[in-house]
Design a protein around this motif. Sequence first.
Motif, PDB file in Angstrom:
ATOM      1  N   ILE A   1      43.232  60.773  33.339  1.00 40.18           N
ATOM      2  CA  ILE A   1      43.169  62.232  33.364  1.00 40.18           C
ATOM      3  C   ILE A   1      41.885  62.717  34.011  1.00 40.18           C
ATOM      4  O   ILE A   1      41.744  63.892  34.295  1.00 40.18           O
ATOM      5  CB  ILE A   1      43.289  62.829  31.939  1.00 40.18           C
ATOM      6  N   ASP A   2      40.948  61.814  34.240  1.00 40.13           N
ATOM      7  CA  ASP A   2      39.663  62.194  34.817  1.00 40.13           C
ATOM      8  C   ASP A   2      39.668  61.980  36.320  1.00 40.13           C
ATOM      9  O   ASP A   2      40.345  61.096  36.838  1.00 40.13           O
ATOM     10  CB  ASP A   2      38.536  61.384  34.173  1.00 40.13           C
ATOM     11  N   GLU A   3      38.905  62.790  37.027  1.00 42.99           N
ATOM     12  CA  GLU A   3      38.809  62.716  38.484  1.00 42.99           C
ATOM     13  C   GLU A   3      37.600  61.866  38.850  1.00 42.99           C
ATOM     14  O   GLU A   3      36.471  62.340  38.808  1.00 42.99           O
ATOM     15  CB  GLU A   3      38.677  64.114  39.079  1.00 42.99           C
ATOM     16  N   TYR A   4      37.848  60.623  39.164  1.00 42.74           N
ATOM     17  CA  TYR A   4      36.804  59.712  39.597  1.00 42.74           C
ATOM     18  C   TYR A   4      37.198  59.126  40.931  1.00 42.74           C
ATOM     19  O   TYR A   4      38.349  59.178  41.343  1.00 42.74           O
ATOM     20  CB  TYR A   4      36.627  58.551  38.604  1.00 42.74           C
ATOM     21  N   GLU A   5      36.235  58.514  41.556  1.00 45.24           N
ATOM     22  CA  GLU A   5      36.498  57.660  42.697  1.00 45.24           C
ATOM     23  C   GLU A   5      36.063  56.269  42.248  1.00 45.24           C
ATOM     24  O   GLU A   5      35.393  56.129  41.228  1.00 45.24           O
ATOM     25  CB  GLU A   5      35.760  58.166  43.926  1.00 45.24           C
ATOM     26  N   PHE A   6      36.484  55.231  42.981  1.00 51.14           N
ATOM     27  CA  PHE A   6      36.310  53.887  42.463  1.00 51.14           C
ATOM     28  C   PHE A   6      35.768  52.926  43.507  1.00 51.14           C
ATOM     29  O   PHE A   6      36.018  53.080  44.691  1.00 51.14           O
ATOM     30  CB  PHE A   6      37.664  53.352  41.966  1.00 51.14           C
ATOM     31  N   VAL A   7      35.069  51.916  43.000  1.00 51.54           N
ATOM     32  CA  VAL A   7      34.723  50.726  43.766  1.00 51.54           C
ATOM     33  C   VAL A   7      35.332  49.551  43.002  1.00 51.54           C
ATOM     34  O   VAL A   7      35.429  49.585  41.777  1.00 51.54           O
ATOM     35  CB  VAL A   7      33.195  50.549  43.952  1.00 51.54           C
TER      36      VAL A   7
ATOM     37  N   GLU B   1      52.624  64.981  39.246  1.00 51.84           N
ATOM     38  CA  GLU B   1      53.114  66.048  40.126  1.00 51.84           C
ATOM     39  C   GLU B   1      52.528  67.396  39.731  1.00 51.84           C
ATOM     40  O   GLU B   1      52.295  68.253  40.582  1.00 51.84           O
ATOM     41  CB  GLU B   1      54.640  66.106  40.082  1.00 51.84           C
ATOM     42  N   LEU B   2      52.258  67.573  38.457  1.00 44.81           N
ATOM     43  CA  LEU B   2      51.658  68.804  37.952  1.00 44.81           C
ATOM     44  C   LEU B   2      50.166  68.882  38.273  1.00 44.81           C
ATOM     45  O   LEU B   2      49.605  69.966  38.396  1.00 44.81           O
ATOM     46  CB  LEU B   2      51.891  68.882  36.439  1.00 44.81           C
ATOM     47  N   GLY B   3      49.504  67.735  38.399  1.00 46.51           N
ATOM     48  CA  GLY B   3      48.074  67.706  38.685  1.00 46.51           C
ATOM     49  C   GLY B   3      47.218  67.371  37.476  1.00 46.51           C
ATOM     50  O   GLY B   3      45.993  67.430  37.547  1.00 46.51           O
ATOM     51  N   LEU B   4      47.835  66.989  36.365  1.00 43.31           N
ATOM     52  CA  LEU B   4      47.076  66.631  35.159  1.00 43.31           C
ATOM     53  C   LEU B   4      46.621  65.176  35.155  1.00 43.31           C
ATOM     54  O   LEU B   4      45.641  64.833  34.511  1.00 43.31           O
ATOM     55  CB  LEU B   4      47.914  66.870  33.899  1.00 43.31           C
ATOM     56  N   VAL B   5      47.354  64.314  35.845  1.00 47.30           N
ATOM     57  CA  VAL B   5      47.099  62.879  35.825  1.00 47.30           C
ATOM     58  C   VAL B   5      46.980  62.388  37.253  1.00 47.30           C
ATOM     59  O   VAL B   5      47.617  62.920  38.165  1.00 47.30           O
ATOM     60  CB  VAL B   5      48.264  62.142  35.111  1.00 47.30           C
ATOM     61  N   ARG B   6      46.157  61.381  37.468  1.00 46.69           N
ATOM     62  CA  ARG B   6      46.038  60.704  38.757  1.00 46.69           C
ATOM     63  C   ARG B   6      46.253  59.215  38.531  1.00 46.69           C
ATOM     64  O   ARG B   6      45.983  58.693  37.459  1.00 46.69           O
ATOM     65  CB  ARG B   6      44.642  60.895  39.356  1.00 46.69           C
ATOM     66  N   HIS B   7      46.737  58.548  39.569  1.00 44.49           N
ATOM     67  CA  HIS B   7      46.773  57.090  39.486  1.00 44.49           C
ATOM     68  C   HIS B   7      45.954  56.510  40.632  1.00 44.49           C
ATOM     69  O   HIS B   7      45.736  57.156  41.645  1.00 44.49           O
ATOM     70  CB  HIS B   7      48.204  56.549  39.447  1.00 44.49           C
ATOM     71  N   VAL B   8      45.497  55.302  40.399  1.00 48.97           N
ATOM     72  CA  VAL B   8      44.649  54.612  41.364  1.00 48.97           C
ATOM     73  C   VAL B   8      45.110  53.164  41.437  1.00 48.97           C
ATOM     74  O   VAL B   8      45.633  52.622  40.461  1.00 48.97           O
ATOM     75  CB  VAL B   8      43.150  54.712  40.950  1.00 48.97           C
ATOM     76  N   HIS B   9      44.961  52.556  42.608  1.00 49.29           N
ATOM     77  CA  HIS B   9      45.278  51.141  42.791  1.00 49.29           C
ATOM     78  C   HIS B   9      43.957  50.403  42.952  1.00 49.29           C
ATOM     79  O   HIS B   9      43.255  50.599  43.939  1.00 49.29           O
ATOM     80  CB  HIS B   9      46.149  50.947  44.033  1.00 49.29           C
ATOM     81  N   LEU B  10      43.626  49.583  41.981  1.00 51.44           N
ATOM     82  CA  LEU B  10      42.366  48.847  42.015  1.00 51.44           C
ATOM     83  C   LEU B  10      42.642  47.371  42.263  1.00 51.44           C
ATOM     84  O   LEU B  10      42.966  46.630  41.354  1.00 51.44           O
ATOM     85  CB  LEU B  10      41.608  49.026  40.693  1.00 51.44           C
ATOM     86  N   GLY B  11      42.560  46.977  43.495  1.00 52.94           N
ATOM     87  CA  GLY B  11      42.798  45.586  43.837  1.00 52.94           C
ATOM     88  C   GLY B  11      44.277  45.257  43.840  1.00 52.94           C
ATOM     89  O   GLY B  11      45.110  46.065  44.226  1.00 52.94           O
TER      90      GLY B  11
END
Length: 143
Positions: free
Chosen positions: A88-94, A70-80
Amino acid sequence: MTLAHHVPRLHAPDLEAALELLRQKGLRVSASRRLVLEALYADRRPRTAEQLANGTDVASVYRNLDTLEELGLVRHVHLGHGPGLYSIDEYEFVSCDGCGAYEAIEPQRLDEARAAIHRALGYHARFTHFPIVGLCEYCHAHS
């Protein structure tokens, strides 16, 4: 309720910068919050809450991850089909639907794909929360 993946990203290149940002935002640097951040900065691969907990209270880890997101320090991603992964890093994924492999991609590498989606559909695509899903070269060759 704020959708955390729409919160502007805060830049904290290291653990000390992240802790200082927490203090500036008026948040306590609790022992459990510090442990979560230490784990994220020690190994910058996307990881599950259970991996980050490393034997500690998983519910506390999830609460801290929610706050940090919520603060913007962490992101989550759903991979499969697996659990959400936090980073903590800003990436995009395949991600490969066949074997489950995934690759973190520097966002600018997908600019051409984003532009094609925008031209065809009018959407401004992001692949930070959900990846581009398909088959890796190996799985494609063996399907």
